[in-house]
Each structure stands twice: as structure tokens, then as C-alpha cells.
Design a protein around this motif. Structure first.
Motif, PDB file in Angstrom:
ATOM      1  N   ASN A 183      11.783  -8.396  10.270  1.00 60.58           N
ATOM      2  CA  ASN A 183      11.380  -9.774  10.011  1.00 60.58           C
ATOM      3  C   ASN A 183      12.584 -10.705   9.930  1.00 60.58           C
ATOM      4  O   ASN A 183      12.538 -11.846  10.402  1.00 60.58           O
ATOM      5  CB  ASN A 183      10.573  -9.852   8.712  1.00 60.58           C
ATOM      6  CG  ASN A 183       9.133  -9.411   8.903  1.00 60.58           C
ATOM      7  OD1 ASN A 183       8.541  -9.618   9.957  1.00 60.58           O
ATOM      8  ND2 ASN A 183       8.560  -8.778   7.890  1.00 60.58           N
ATOM      9  N   CYS A 234      13.726 -11.272  13.525  1.00 64.87           N
ATOM     10  CA  CYS A 234      12.814 -12.165  14.241  1.00 64.87           C
ATOM     11  C   CYS A 234      12.982 -13.611  13.795  1.00 64.87           C
ATOM     12  O   CYS A 234      12.960 -14.536  14.615  1.00 64.87           O
ATOM     13  CB  CYS A 234      11.366 -11.721  14.035  1.00 64.87           C
ATOM     14  SG  CYS A 234      10.916 -10.253  14.988  1.00 64.87           S
ATOM     15  N   ILE A 237      11.176 -16.091  16.092  1.00 60.92           N
ATOM     16  CA  ILE A 237       9.800 -15.661  16.367  1.00 60.92           C
ATOM     17  C   ILE A 237       9.008 -15.709  15.065  1.00 60.92           C
ATOM     18  O   ILE A 237       9.357 -15.027  14.100  1.00 60.92           O
ATOM     19  CB  ILE A 237       9.760 -14.241  16.967  1.00 60.92           C
ATOM     20  CG1 ILE A 237      10.590 -14.181  18.260  1.00 60.92           C
ATOM     21  CG2 ILE A 237       8.332 -13.811  17.227  1.00 60.92           C
ATOM     22  CD1 ILE A 237      10.717 -12.793  18.840  1.00 60.92           C
ATOM     23  N   ARG A 245       4.889 -10.844  16.668  1.00 63.48           N
ATOM     24  CA  ARG A 245       5.912 -10.121  15.906  1.00 63.48           C
ATOM     25  C   ARG A 245       5.430  -8.714  15.569  1.00 63.48           C
ATOM     26  O   ARG A 245       6.201  -7.758  15.649  1.00 63.48           O
ATOM     27  CB  ARG A 245       6.264 -10.895  14.636  1.00 63.48           C
ATOM     28  CG  ARG A 245       7.491 -10.339  13.930  1.00 63.48           C
ATOM     29  CD  ARG A 245       7.718 -11.000  12.575  1.00 63.48           C
ATOM     30  NE  ARG A 245       8.317 -12.322  12.693  1.00 63.48           N
ATOM     31  CZ  ARG A 245       8.897 -12.955  11.672  1.00 63.48           C
ATOM     32  NH1 ARG A 245       8.964 -12.381  10.482  1.00 63.48           N
ATOM     33  NH2 ARG A 245       9.414 -14.150  11.839  1.00 63.48           N
ATOM     34  N   MET A 249      17.842  -6.195  18.684  1.00 65.65           N
ATOM     35  CA  MET A 249      16.664  -5.850  17.884  1.00 65.65           C
ATOM     36  C   MET A 249      16.677  -4.381  17.464  1.00 65.65           C
ATOM     37  O   MET A 249      16.410  -4.039  16.307  1.00 65.65           O
ATOM     38  CB  MET A 249      15.384  -6.169  18.648  1.00 65.65           C
ATOM     39  CG  MET A 249      15.000  -7.636  18.610  1.00 65.65           C
ATOM     40  SD  MET A 249      13.316  -7.900  19.214  1.00 65.65           S
ATOM     41  CE  MET A 249      13.028  -9.577  18.634  1.00 65.65           C
ATOM     42  N   HIS A 294      17.469  -3.617  13.636  1.00 62.26           N
ATOM     43  CA  HIS A 294      16.265  -3.132  12.965  1.00 62.26           C
ATOM     44  C   HIS A 294      16.491  -1.769  12.334  1.00 62.26           C
ATOM     45  O   HIS A 294      16.168  -1.553  11.162  1.00 62.26           O
ATOM     46  CB  HIS A 294      15.113  -3.077  13.971  1.00 62.26           C
ATOM     47  CG  HIS A 294      13.906  -2.335  13.497  1.00 62.26           C
ATOM     48  ND1 HIS A 294      13.429  -1.217  14.132  1.00 62.26           N
ATOM     49  CD2 HIS A 294      13.088  -2.535  12.447  1.00 62.26           C
ATOM     50  CE1 HIS A 294      12.360  -0.779  13.487  1.00 62.26           C
ATOM     51  NE2 HIS A 294      12.128  -1.563  12.478  1.00 62.26           N
TER      52      HIS A 294
END
Length: 478
Positions: free
Chosen positions: A177, A180, A186, A192, A282, A286
């Protein structure tokens, strides 16, 4: 006459071949070891060892059997395993005309061939220069408040009022999150949610045998990659339209920054490079950050003295804040002990077990030949757990980093090293410190599951690291 010429040729050709063979400069011999079964090689052995959390011992056994340099086959390619500070320096600072920054076939097919892990030379420099401005401290200072908000919203939703939580899945949710929101702009919603599912499949397939059969991990990862790519293409088009409407505004996210980069044609990066590097960021942001934060939580549950020192540092900062006041860049600069705990966590439990490079030409290394096109495999723990570099390596000791000069170059490679150091290391530092601050000042916890973990390919604690949590009485929910 014809017979005579044939006879001369039959005699002379072997002589010429013999002369060439004896006068050609020898490049050395191949390292000891076996390539194993074609395509599979030692891939299944390594993956089984990682799953059983015995991969370090597996590598050590190879070193004891074959020495510091050995050959094997991993994920469909002949490979040479090297280790030690000199090997790390060779990997991270090698000339791009000698060692290319190319990953395994599975990683390349999942993330694309124009991401930073694949590029070398001028292309690598150009794309890195486009990424770095957005990820450098001067730029990230303005995003501390947004990250603070994301962490507090996450705790309000997933921690407050709960008796037990599984830390790793929640940290994956949080870090995704944050990425994003801060890096890609996003908004929360279906898009998402779809992206996080895609990237979970992609990550599982990155260290897998590249066989495209419907039931394989690799095949599922490829399908997820195409879906993620479609979503990101839509995002890129939306950002391009926003820039067209507000050409004078400063980029508010990484994709906008990349679309606006390069005042000269030779500096600009292509849409394909934006797409592939977005997927890389990402995946890297992540998984690696979520694993690091999870293992810090695990460590603090098992090391009361370390927990007390971290809590004391963070409580002093919390006491200086008004109710609901967010953390600032200046607050983060005072979290010196907490960051040393994070560095030591990465030393003992590196999120990345190892990595790959590719020989661009025949290389002579430590008396052995690494043929052109072969993979070069390095392993973090080979220096991280070397007692000649880190005394009592199994002991958790954050004070190792009190004086950064005490750690020799290319020995601690939590973020890589040299020109190949991770451009997102400062982003990871901010993300980790903000999260740990709110966790230790608002909660205490104890382990529900055991201390075991496996790698797939990132370290994953048993049962997602389930902990029993208690809210502190001074908790602020704003």
C-alpha cells in the motif's frame, strides 16, 4: 596431382590444428563440480534446502567439497558459485564488459529484460539516473508524512482491537500500500487489490525452473505478470495524460517522474523501461521491506534487551510529539539504534539469499575459467556469517554498526554494494523506521508460533509469524 594435394592437406591440417592448440593462451580450467541433469541441474536441491531453511548449510557443504569456486547448474543455466569479499566486489563493481547484470531466465521473463537488474553499461546508468532523483533523501523527505499516515491507518485497521495477528501477511499488505500510494499514485480499490495478487504469484515464480506447463509455479507467475503489465500500462497512460494537462507541476509519484525524466533524447527512458522498472520496484519494495520488518518484530520478541533499547529510543521521540502529530525527517535521523537493529537483522536474516550475474566473455577468476554466457551466483550469508569478518556471527549485536568504518567493504551486502547498491535503500530505511516506531510505542507482543522459517525464495516464518499483541495504555488512535 589431385591425389597429391589431398595427401598434403591430410597431413598439414592436423599439424596446423596442433600448432594452434599448443600456442593459444590457455584460459584456465573449469571449476570443480557437476552440472547435473540437463535443465534441472541442482535447482531442486537448492529449492528444497531453502524451503527447509538449510540453504546456508547446503552452500557450505559445496564449499567444503569443491572449494571457494565451483560449477553447478541452476534454473536452466550452467553456473559458477563464488563467495567472499573479493567475490562480492567482483559481482557488484565488475566492468559491464566482463560481467553483465543479468538474472536467471525466470526472473528476466517475469520482470522483463529492460529492468535495472538486466541492464548494463550506459543503459544501466541512464535508467538508474532516472530512478535515483525520486528515491534520494532530498526527494523522500516530503513523503514522510504520507508514509506516517499509511502506517497509522494500517495499524488502526489491522492491529487495534486484535488479540493475535500474523505479521508477515500484514507487512506485505502495508508495504504494498505504501508503494502504491507514494511511488505510483494508485488509489485503494480493485486495481490495487488485483496488483498485489499478481505480484505475490510473480515473486513465487522468480526462483523457479522456467518450464511453461499449466500447473507450474513459473507458468502461474507468467500469467500474473501479463495481468500486472496490463494494469500498469493503464496507470502509465493516466499519468501521461495528467502531465499533459499540468505540464508545469512537479511529479508526485515515480511513474510521473520517469515520464518527465530526460531533457535530452539520450537521457529519456522508454515506456517499456518504465513498465519493467515499475514491476521491479514493486517486487523489490513489496517483499524485501516486509520481510525485514517482520524479522525485526520476530527479533524484538526474542531479544528483551534489544527490545528495551529500541522502545526507549522510540518513546523519547513519541514524548516529544503532540497527540496526532506525525513523524518528521528529523525524527528519523535520531533513530540510530533502531536502524542498527535493522542492519543486524539483514545480516543474520538477509531478505535476498543471493543473486546472479552473467559472464559477458570468458573470464579467468581465481585460477578457473568462467565461460562466456555462464551465470555467476553469489550468496549473502557467505560473508555475513564469516567469523573472521563478524566475530561471533550467530550473536545478534547491533553495536557492530556503531562505527560504519568497522565493517570492511563488500562484506555486508544487505543492499548490495559499489555502483550496484540498491537505489531504494533510503526508501526502505524510512519505511522500516516509521513502521517500527508505531509498533513498539503502541503495542507489545509475544510469539505464538515457533521460530522456524523457510525461504520461498524470501524468508517466511512459520504461520506468517503469529504473535499475541497487547495495546499500550497510551495508544493514540488518531
Amino acid at each position: 596431382m589431385e591425389t597429391f594435394l589431398i595427401t598434403v592437406l591430410m597431413i598439414s591440417i592436423p599439424i596446423v590444428v596442433l600448432i594452434v592448440r599448443t600456442t593459444r593462451r590457455p584460459m584456465g580450467k573449469l571449476p570443480p563440480g557437476s552440472l547435473g541433469i540437463p535443465l534441472i541441474g541442482q535447482s531442486l536441491e537448492l529449492l528444497r534446502a531453502m524451503k527447509a531453511n538449510t540453504a546456508d548449510a547446503w552452500v557450505q557443504a559445496r564449499v567444503q567439497k569443491y572449494g571457494p569456486v565451483s560449477k553447478l547448474s541452476l534454473f536452466g543455466n550452467p553456473t559458477v558459485l563464488i563467495h567472499g569479499p573479493a567475490a562480492n566486489k567482483f559481482v557488484f563493481s565488475g566492468d559491464s564488459s566482463t560481467v553483465a547484470n543479468q538474472q536467471t531466465k525466470s526472473v528476466k521473463m517475469i520482470l522483463g529484460d529492460r529492468n535495472l537488474l538486466e541492464l548494463s553499461g550506459e543503459d544501466h546508468k541512464r535508467v538508474r539516473n532516472a530512478l535515483v532523483p525520486f528515491l534520494k533523501p532530498e526527494s523522500l523527505k516530503q513523503y514522510v508524512e504520507k508514509m506516517d499516515w499509511e502506517v497509522r491507518e494500517h495499524l488502526k485497521t489491522h492491529w487495534i482491537g486484535k488479540q493475535k495477528v500474523q505479521v508477515l501477511p500484514l507487512m506485505k499488505n502495508l508495504t504494498f500500500n505504501i508503494i502504491c500510494t507514494l511511488l505510483f499514485g494508485i488509489e485503494r480499490g480493485i486495481r490495487r487489490d488485483d496488483l498485489i495478487k499478481c505480484f505475490q504469484h510473480m515473486i513465487r515464480g522468480m526462483w523457479s525452473i522456467p518450464v511453461k506447463l499449466p500447473f507450474t509455479t513459473f507458468s502461474r507467475a507468467i500469467r500474473a505478470r501479463w495481468k500486472a503489465e496490463k494494469i500498469l500500462k493503464e496507470v502509465i497512460e493516466e499519468k501521461r495524460a495528467e502531465i499533459g494537462q499540468n505540464s508545469n507541476s512537479n511529479p508526485r509519484d515515480l511513474i510521473s517522474s520517469l515520464l518527465s525524466s530526460g531533457s535530452r533524447e539520450d537521457e529519456a527512458i522508454t515506456e517499456e523501461e518504465i513498465l519493467h522498472n515499475s514491476m521491479l520496484v514493486m517486487v523489490a519494495g513489496h517483499d524485501t521491506s516486509s520481510v525485514l520488518i517482520t524479522f525485526i518484530v520476530r527479533l524484538l520478541a526474542n531479544e528483551p534487551a534489544v527490545y528495551s533499547a529500541v522502545l526507549q529510543e522510540q518513546e523519547e521521540i513519541a514524548k516529544s510529539k503532540a497527540p496526532g502529530e506525525v513523524l518528521t525527517w528529523e525524527d528519523l535521523t535520531t533513530m540510530k539504534y533502531t536502524w542498527r537493529v535493522a542492519l543486524e537483522t539483514m545480516r543474520v536474516f538477509p531478505p535476498l539469499f543471493g543473486g546472479f550475474r552473467t559472464a559477458v566473455r570468458d573470464i579467468e577468476y581465481d585460477g578457473y575459467l568462467i565461460p562466456k554466457g555462464w551465470q555467476i551466483f553469489w550468496v549473502s550469508s557467505m560473508t555475513h556469517m564469516d567469523e573472521s569478518i563478524f566475530p561471533e556471527p550467530s550473536k545478534f549485536n547491533p553495536d557492530r554498526y556503531e562505527n560504519q568504518l568497522s565493517v570492511p567493504p563488500y562484506c555486508f551486502v544487505g543492499f548490495g554494494g559499489g555502483p550496484r547498491i540498491c537505489p531504494g535503500n533510503e526508501f526502505a530505511r524510512i519505511e522500516t523506521l516509521v513502521t517500527i516506531h508505531y509498533l513498539v510505542t503502541r503495542f507489545s507482543w509475544k510469539m505464538c508460533s515457533d521460530n522456524s522459517f523457510s525461504r520461498n525464495p524470501m524468508p517466511s516464518p512459520s504461520q506468517g509469524l503469529e504473535v499475541q499483541i497487547t495495546q499500550n495504555k497510551t495508544i493514540v488512535t488518531a
